[in-house]
Design a protein around this motif. Structure first.
Motif, PDB file in Angstrom:
ATOM      1  N   GLU A  64       0.836  -1.205   0.000  1.00 26.82           N
ATOM      2  CA  GLU A  64       0.000   0.000   0.000  1.00 26.82           C
ATOM      3  C   GLU A  64       0.873   1.258   0.000  1.00 26.82           C
ATOM      4  O   GLU A  64       0.581   2.238  -0.690  1.00 26.82           O
ATOM      5  CB  GLU A  64      -0.908  -0.004   1.239  1.00 26.82           C
ATOM      6  N   GLU A  65       1.967   1.227   0.766  1.00 27.26           N
ATOM      7  CA  GLU A  65       2.849   2.400   0.826  1.00 27.26           C
ATOM      8  C   GLU A  65       3.629   2.568  -0.473  1.00 27.26           C
ATOM      9  O   GLU A  65       3.869   3.696  -0.913  1.00 27.26           O
ATOM     10  CB  GLU A  65       3.808   2.288   2.012  1.00 27.26           C
ATOM     11  N   ILE A  66       4.015   1.469  -1.095  1.00 24.92           N
ATOM     12  CA  ILE A  66       4.690   1.568  -2.395  1.00 24.92           C
ATOM     13  C   ILE A  66       3.725   2.135  -3.439  1.00 24.92           C
ATOM     14  O   ILE A  66       4.118   2.941  -4.290  1.00 24.92           O
ATOM     15  CB  ILE A  66       5.228   0.200  -2.831  1.00 24.92           C
ATOM     16  N   ASP A  67       2.467   1.717  -3.366  1.00 29.22           N
ATOM     17  CA  ASP A  67       1.450   2.263  -4.268  1.00 29.22           C
ATOM     18  C   ASP A  67       1.326   3.771  -4.073  1.00 29.22           C
ATOM     19  O   ASP A  67       1.247   4.536  -5.043  1.00 29.22           O
ATOM     20  CB  ASP A  67       0.112   1.578  -3.998  1.00 29.22           C
ATOM     21  N   VAL A  83       4.386   5.487  -5.726  1.00 26.95           N
ATOM     22  CA  VAL A  83       4.261   5.623  -7.181  1.00 26.95           C
ATOM     23  C   VAL A  83       3.311   6.767  -7.518  1.00 26.95           C
ATOM     24  O   VAL A  83       3.578   7.572  -8.422  1.00 26.95           O
ATOM     25  CB  VAL A  83       3.761   4.305  -7.807  1.00 26.95           C
ATOM     26  N   GLY A  84       2.226   6.847  -6.777  1.00 30.04           N
ATOM     27  CA  GLY A  84       1.275   7.934  -7.008  1.00 30.04           C
ATOM     28  C   GLY A  84       1.884   9.308  -6.795  1.00 30.04           C
ATOM     29  O   GLY A  84       1.637  10.237  -7.571  1.00 30.04           O
ATOM     30  N   GLU A  85       2.704   9.450  -5.753  1.00 31.89           N
ATOM     31  CA  GLU A  85       3.344  10.733  -5.474  1.00 31.89           C
ATOM     32  C   GLU A  85       4.332  11.112  -6.577  1.00 31.89           C
ATOM     33  O   GLU A  85       4.437  12.287  -6.958  1.00 31.89           O
ATOM     34  CB  GLU A  85       4.057  10.675  -4.120  1.00 31.89           C
ATOM     35  N   ILE A  86       5.057  10.132  -7.082  1.00 30.79           N
ATOM     36  CA  ILE A  86       6.016  10.405  -8.159  1.00 30.79           C
ATOM     37  C   ILE A  86       5.280  10.822  -9.432  1.00 30.79           C
ATOM     38  O   ILE A  86       5.688  11.771 -10.124  1.00 30.79           O
ATOM     39  CB  ILE A  86       6.906   9.173  -8.408  1.00 30.79           C
ATOM     40  N   LEU A  87       4.168  10.154  -9.727  1.00 35.11           N
ATOM     41  CA  LEU A  87       3.385  10.529 -10.907  1.00 35.11           C
ATOM     42  C   LEU A  87       2.771  11.926 -10.734  1.00 35.11           C
ATOM     43  O   LEU A  87       2.707  12.699 -11.695  1.00 35.11           O
ATOM     44  CB  LEU A  87       2.282   9.497 -11.159  1.00 35.11           C
ATOM     45  N   LYS A  88       2.338  12.233  -9.521  1.00 32.57           N
ATOM     46  CA  LYS A  88       1.810  13.577  -9.260  1.00 32.57           C
ATOM     47  C   LYS A  88       2.870  14.639  -9.542  1.00 32.57           C
ATOM     48  O   LYS A  88       2.575  15.714 -10.087  1.00 32.57           O
ATOM     49  CB  LYS A  88       1.353  13.690  -7.804  1.00 32.57           C
ATOM     50  N   THR A  89       4.109  14.354  -9.154  1.00 35.77           N
ATOM     51  CA  THR A  89       5.194  15.306  -9.371  1.00 35.77           C
ATOM     52  C   THR A  89       5.444  15.503 -10.861  1.00 35.77           C
ATOM     53  O   THR A  89       5.654  16.626 -11.331  1.00 35.77           O
ATOM     54  CB  THR A  89       6.482  14.816  -8.676  1.00 35.77           C
ATOM     55  N   LEU A  90       5.434  14.411 -11.619  1.00 32.42           N
ATOM     56  CA  LEU A  90       5.619  14.522 -13.072  1.00 32.42           C
ATOM     57  C   LEU A  90       4.520  15.389 -13.686  1.00 32.42           C
ATOM     58  O   LEU A  90       4.787  16.241 -14.540  1.00 32.42           O
ATOM     59  CB  LEU A  90       5.623  13.134 -13.708  1.00 32.42           C
ATOM     60  N   LYS A  91       3.296  15.168 -13.244  1.00 30.68           N
ATOM     61  CA  LYS A  91       2.176  15.958 -13.766  1.00 30.68           C
ATOM     62  C   LYS A  91       2.302  17.427 -13.374  1.00 30.68           C
ATOM     63  O   LYS A  91       2.083  18.322 -14.200  1.00 30.68           O
ATOM     64  CB  LYS A  91       0.855  15.385 -13.251  1.00 30.68           C
ATOM     65  N   ALA A  92       2.653  17.666 -12.127  1.00 31.38           N
ATOM     66  CA  ALA A  92       2.761  19.043 -11.630  1.00 31.38           C
ATOM     67  C   ALA A  92       3.854  19.819 -12.352  1.00 31.38           C
ATOM     68  O   ALA A  92       3.747  21.043 -12.528  1.00 31.38           O
ATOM     69  CB  ALA A  92       3.040  19.039 -10.123  1.00 31.38           C
ATOM     70  N   GLN A  93       4.895  19.119 -12.798  1.00 33.99           N
ATOM     71  CA  GLN A  93       6.004  19.769 -13.507  1.00 33.99           C
ATOM     72  C   GLN A  93       5.793  19.773 -15.018  1.00 33.99           C
ATOM     73  O   GLN A  93       6.671  20.211 -15.778  1.00 33.99           O
ATOM     74  CB  GLN A  93       7.322  19.053 -13.173  1.00 33.99           C
TER      75      GLN A  93
END
Length: 284
Positions: free
Chosen positions: A100-103, A106-116
């Protein structure tokens, strides 16, 4: 760590020379940044968060130029640890909490890509390196219908899910059953990046950009695939040699590897065994 100073929990270098150092230092490891030890012993319940935060920092700092980011989470390899935000959150025990924490990571990293503004220009590949370590029981995952797990030549040891994401390049909701491998990541990334791979040496991997983009996948042809130990696959046929026994499976009809058909197809088994010996001999 060469200096004789005291670390966290009152441990010193002298403890390395104690009568039973393995017991005192079990699961105690350093966290390093480059060549520098920044925390020892590291609080492993915080590793997933720290890896995530550093990945986000790297993306932001390199957003103006091409970058390659490899995030290799320590877990779910044992020992397992989850932060307080995820501990006890799932019905699958600690292993489920870790996933669950790894999931979340991954979500946080994808959020960062989107935000940038990098999401449509970044290829993301999420995969495991092997099947579950079954002897760890509740601290391990499941290979589902596949036979055995990590350390074995059977499908449960090496057949793992892979998720690929790049909006506008990789179609969503598409499932591919083509035989691919993490060996293919190198030539595939090179193709996406417009980089020529070396031609002066053999490459184990294949360019599978067409699998990701869903175009002309008929060209993906793998001559053979080697497994851990004495096992080889060619097409749908797989040959396994364990000690004094030989096994032959047709994975198109028996993905569970439950039916040894070597007596029905001895010539097929012989051909795969000869190919296996030939490939192994080429390594010397």
């Amino acid at each position: 760590m060469a200096k004789n100073h005291v670390f966290n929990e009152g441990l010193t270098l002298a403890d390395y020379n104690s009568e039973n150092p393995s017991k005192k230092f079990r699961n105690k490891v350093p966290l390093m940044l480059g060549n520098e030890v920044i925390e020892w012993p590291v609080d492993q319940s915080q590793l997933t968060r720290k890896y995530t935060e550093n990945a986000q920092k790297f993306i932001i700092e390199n957003k103006e130029k091409p970058f390659f980011l490899y995030v290799a989470h320590s877990m779910p390899h044992v020992p397992l640890y989850a932060s307080k935000d995820f501990a006890g959150k799932t019905k699958r025990g600690l292993f489920g909490d870790v996933i669950e924490e790894i999931d979340w990571s991954v979500g946080e990293i994808l959020k960062t890509l989107k935000a940038q503004g990098l999401d449509k220009n970044t290829l993301v590949i999420f995969a495991s390196d092997n099947g579950p370590w079954l002897s760890k029981k509740l601290d391990a995952g499941s290979a589902g219908p596949f036979r055995d797990g990590k350390f074995s030549p059977y499908e449960g040891g090496s057949r793992v899910p892979c998720i690929v994401w790049q909006p506008g390049t990789v179609s969503s909701g598409v499932v591919s059953n083509l035989q691919t491998s993490t060996l293919d990541v190198f030539p595939t990334i090179a193709k996406f990046a417009g980089v020529n791979i070396p031609q002066d040496r053999p490459m184990d991997g294949l360019d599978i950009t067409s699998v990701f983009t869903g175009k002309n996948t008929e060209n993906i042809k793998r001559d053979y695939f080697l497994y851990r130990g004495d096992a080889i696959r060619m097409g749908d046929w797989k040959y396994v040699k364990e000690k004094d026994s030989e096994q032959l499976f047709n994975l198109s009809t028996d993905k569970e590897e439950s039916k040894n058909v070597i007596k029905q197809y001895p010539e097929k088994a012989k051909a795969l065994a000869e190919k296996l010996e030939s490939v192994r001999a080429s390594f010397n």
